[in-house]
Each structure stands twice: as structure tokens, then as C-alpha cells.
Enzyme design. Structure first.
Site, mmCIF file in Angstrom:
data_model
loop_
_atom_site.group_PDB
_atom_site.id
_atom_site.type_symbol
_atom_site.label_atom_id
_atom_site.label_comp_id
_atom_site.label_asym_id
_atom_site.label_seq_id
_atom_site.Cartn_x
_atom_site.Cartn_y
_atom_site.Cartn_z
ATOM 1 N N SER A 145 0.898 -1.222 -0.007
ATOM 2 C CA SER A 145 -0.149 -0.039 0.073
ATOM 3 C C SER A 145 0.742 1.144 -0.008
ATOM 4 O O SER A 145 1.847 1.316 -0.969
ATOM 5 C CB SER A 145 -0.925 0.027 1.234
ATOM 6 O OG SER A 145 -1.988 1.064 1.045
ATOM 7 N N GLU A 236 -1.889 -3.176 -7.821
ATOM 8 C CA GLU A 236 -3.147 -3.220 -6.941
ATOM 9 C C GLU A 236 -3.433 -1.903 -6.570
ATOM 10 O O GLU A 236 -2.702 -0.963 -6.665
ATOM 11 C CB GLU A 236 -2.926 -3.988 -5.873
ATOM 12 C CG GLU A 236 -1.810 -3.724 -4.933
ATOM 13 C CD GLU A 236 -2.432 -2.808 -3.821
ATOM 14 O OE1 GLU A 236 -3.591 -2.859 -3.571
ATOM 15 O OE2 GLU A 236 -1.774 -1.889 -3.303
ATOM 16 N N HIS A 308 -4.994 -5.309 -1.147
ATOM 17 C CA HIS A 308 -5.893 -5.048 -0.291
ATOM 18 C C HIS A 308 -6.838 -6.121 -0.071
ATOM 19 O O HIS A 308 -7.376 -6.608 -1.150
ATOM 20 C CB HIS A 308 -6.501 -3.753 -0.298
ATOM 21 C CG HIS A 308 -5.481 -2.535 0.042
ATOM 22 N ND1 HIS A 308 -4.604 -2.004 -1.064
ATOM 23 C CD2 HIS A 308 -5.417 -1.658 1.014
ATOM 24 C CE1 HIS A 308 -4.041 -1.016 -0.650
ATOM 25 N NE2 HIS A 308 -4.292 -0.700 0.476
#
Length: 333
Positions: A145, A236, A308
Site C-alpha cells: 500500500s 493493485e 488490499h
């Protein structure tokens, strides 16, 4: 909370921090430019130690305020159960505004030496440490992330050891096979191939690069972005509407970044579909991903099990991988 709600916390700086309360209009004073504490010593040298258990581990909090001491402790206990020694961990109540401490405090988490630097949480803030002179540490660096900024900076510096994988606060929620995969990677064991969906045929082999699309896009054109030529890139994201994903990937195309790749894969894009009750004309997430990638003339794979939510399969950046666009498999060689 729902899995989606927990996932959104990894990118949203608006999660309410714990510790000393502040009024919403009381913006904390910024430190003077360049004031950042002593950065960790980086540079050339040996990579992370693998093939052995019992890694000397430091938990770091480079991004958003933690707030959830229980999930942090669960992750720490799991790492301990694998035989790793936890040298230090940040106070989960520490915060500066929505960050897990001031830039100086978060940078100081990287002081000293460790064989595994495990990031506690994502959110926002890691890129600010690059601005403050963060030096990639030797050893394993684990996270995803917002931690994409640090993982890619470590790669750009020519150091090995970056792992795109669970954060300490998400590790205990991973399925058993995903936990075992991370444990095996740290121990130098072979990794099983990951299965996705083949979208564009062909086979690509090259060094692996993995990251969050939004965070990585903001590294393009900086010294912290690794060389993309010949890479197998996996992306992602979370909480971005299809038109925003379209806009981000269009920037990669306009900059010539996607055209340098050997192969491209997509993981989980949590909460990135348009709302079901939105009657306006539009495209689905998959339509956007396919339309922005399938004309590149390289293998493309979708639906890989990382990102995630769970599972978030651990992936070692810089390692040579094989991406099969027909079978939809990703193999670490």
C-alpha cells in the site's frame, strides 16, 4: 468492520488517530524543512539473510497512525511464533495529526540495525520520509500500500530485500497459506506459483516490481522510481473509481512507462467498482484494466491474489519471475 472498511484504512489518512485528541481545525505545526532525525545507514553491501529462521526484527510505522493495538500485537505474536526476535515496535498511540508520529519520529523508527523491517500499517506518509532523506536499510523490508514508496526506493537504490506483502496489522488476518508463504520467503524456501487469469498470451521473464497503482504513479519521474525496462510489473489499488484507474494508467502510457515492461499483472482492486446504483454510463474495472493494457503487446494477467483484503500473497521485488499470459500463472524463479 467489514473487510472493505478495514481495507480502506490502508490508504485513508482520515482514520481517527488515538492518543492526545486534537480539534479538527487545530492543524499541528510542521517541523522545519529538512528536520528529520538521524536516518538509518544504507548503502551497498550484503542483502538480507535468508535460509535461516530467527531474524532480528524491528517494527516500523512510516505512514498513518496505528490506532489498533490489538491487530498490531497479533501480528507481532505471529512473527514471534516463527522464531523471529522483535527488537522494537512503535507505540500504537503515537501520532502527529493523521500520521504515526512526526516525520522525525517515523524516520527514527529505522535507526539501528535489523534483518527484517516490518511495516505496521499503510495509509499515507511514507513518501514524506523520502523527502526527509530516508535511506533504504539493509535487510528485508516488508509492507504494501503506502509502503510502496519505500519498497520502490529500496529497489531504485540497488538493494535487495523488498517484500510486497502483509503489514504487521494485517498479517494475522491472512489465510494460512498466505502466512506460510511469507514465512517460507523469509526462510529462503521456494514459493509456489500464484494463479490468476490469463488476459493476454505469451511468456515474460524479468525482475519483479510490485506496488500500489496510485502510490507508484506519484513516484514516476523521481529518483525513487526503479528502472522499469524489462520488468514484470504487478499493480493493485483500493477505493479508486474506474475512471480514476483509467486516468492513472493513461498517465503511465503517456509517460512511456508501460511500454517499457516485459509483462504486466493486476492484483486485487478493492472497492474500485462503480456503485451498483450508479445509473450513469461507464465502464467496469475489468473493462478499464483490459482496455488500457491489452494493446501493449506483452503478456497480461489479471486477478492475481495480492493487494488490499485477503489474501495478500508475499512477493519478492527484484527476483526474476515468469509471467504466463496464457495460463495466468506467476512463478518466482
Amino acid at each position: 468492520r467489514s473487510r472493505r472498511a478495514l481495507g480502506r484504512l490502508e490508504r485513508s489518512p482520515r482514520a481517527a488517530p488515538t492518543g492526545t485528541a486534537r480539534a479538527t481545525n487545530d492543524w499541528p505545526p510542521f517541523p522545519a524543512a529538512g528536520v528529520a532525525g538521524r536516518p538509518a545507514v544504507g548503502g551497498a553491501g550484503g542483502g538480507p539473510r535468508d535460509g535461516m529462521t530467527g531474524l532480528n526484527t524491528t517494527i516500523v510505522a512510516p505512514s498513518s497512525a496505528l490506532g489498533d493495538a490489538e491487530r498490531l500485537q497479533q501480528g507481532i505474536e505471529l512473527l514471534r511464533s516463527w522464531g523471529h526476535t522483535i527488537r522494537s515496535a512503535p507505540d500504537p498511540t503515537r501520532h502527529w495529526g493523521y500520521y504515526a508520529g512526526s516525520d522525525a519520529e517515523r524516520l527514527a523508527d529505522f535507526n539501528g540495525e535489523a534483518e527484517l523491517w516490518a511495516c505496521a500499517r499503510g495509509g499515507w506518509g511514507a513518501a514524506r520520509l523520502l523527502e526527509q532523506g530516508w535511506q533504504p536499510p539493509q535487510g528485508w523490508l516488508l509492507g504494501f500500500s503506502d509502503v510502496t514508496s519505500l519498497l520502490w526506493a529500496q529497489q531504485a537504490a540497488g538493494l535487495s530485500g523488498a517484500i510486497h506483502g502483509p503489514l504487521v496489522t494485517t498479517l494475522a488476518a491472512e489465510p494460512q497459506w498466505s502466512q506460510n508463504r511469507l514465512r517460507d520467503l523469509l526462510a529462503g524456501e521456494a514459493l509456489a506459483p500464484l494463479q490468476g487469469q490469463g488476459w493476454q498470451g505469451g511468456i515474460a521473464e524479468g525482475p519483479l516490481l510490485v506496488g500500489n497503482l496510485t502510490v507508484a504513479t506519484h513516484l514516476l519521474g523521481t529518483k525513487h522510481c526503479p528502472d522499469l525496462a524489462g520488468r514484470v510489473l504487478l499493480l493493485e489499488d483500493i477505493g479508486e473509481a474506474p475512471y480514476r484507474i483509467d486516468r492513472l494508467l493513461t498517465h503511465w502510457r503517456l509517460s512511456g512507462a508501460l511500454q517499457q515492461l516485459a509483462g504486466l499483472g493486476f492484483g486485487r482492486f478493492e472497492g474500485c467498482e462503480a456503485p451498483e446504483d450508479d445509473a450513469r454510463p461507464g465502464f467496469s474495472l475489468e473493462q478499464v484494466l483490459r482496455e488500457r493494457s491489452l494493446d501493449l503487446g506483452i503478456p497480461v494477467v489479471g486477478e492475481l491474489p495480492f493487494g488490499h483484503g485477503q489474501p495478500n500473497a508475499a512477493l519478492p521485488l527484484g527476483r526474476t519471475v515468469r509471467l504466463d499470459g496464457s495460463s495466468g500463472t506467476l512463478s518466482v524463479l
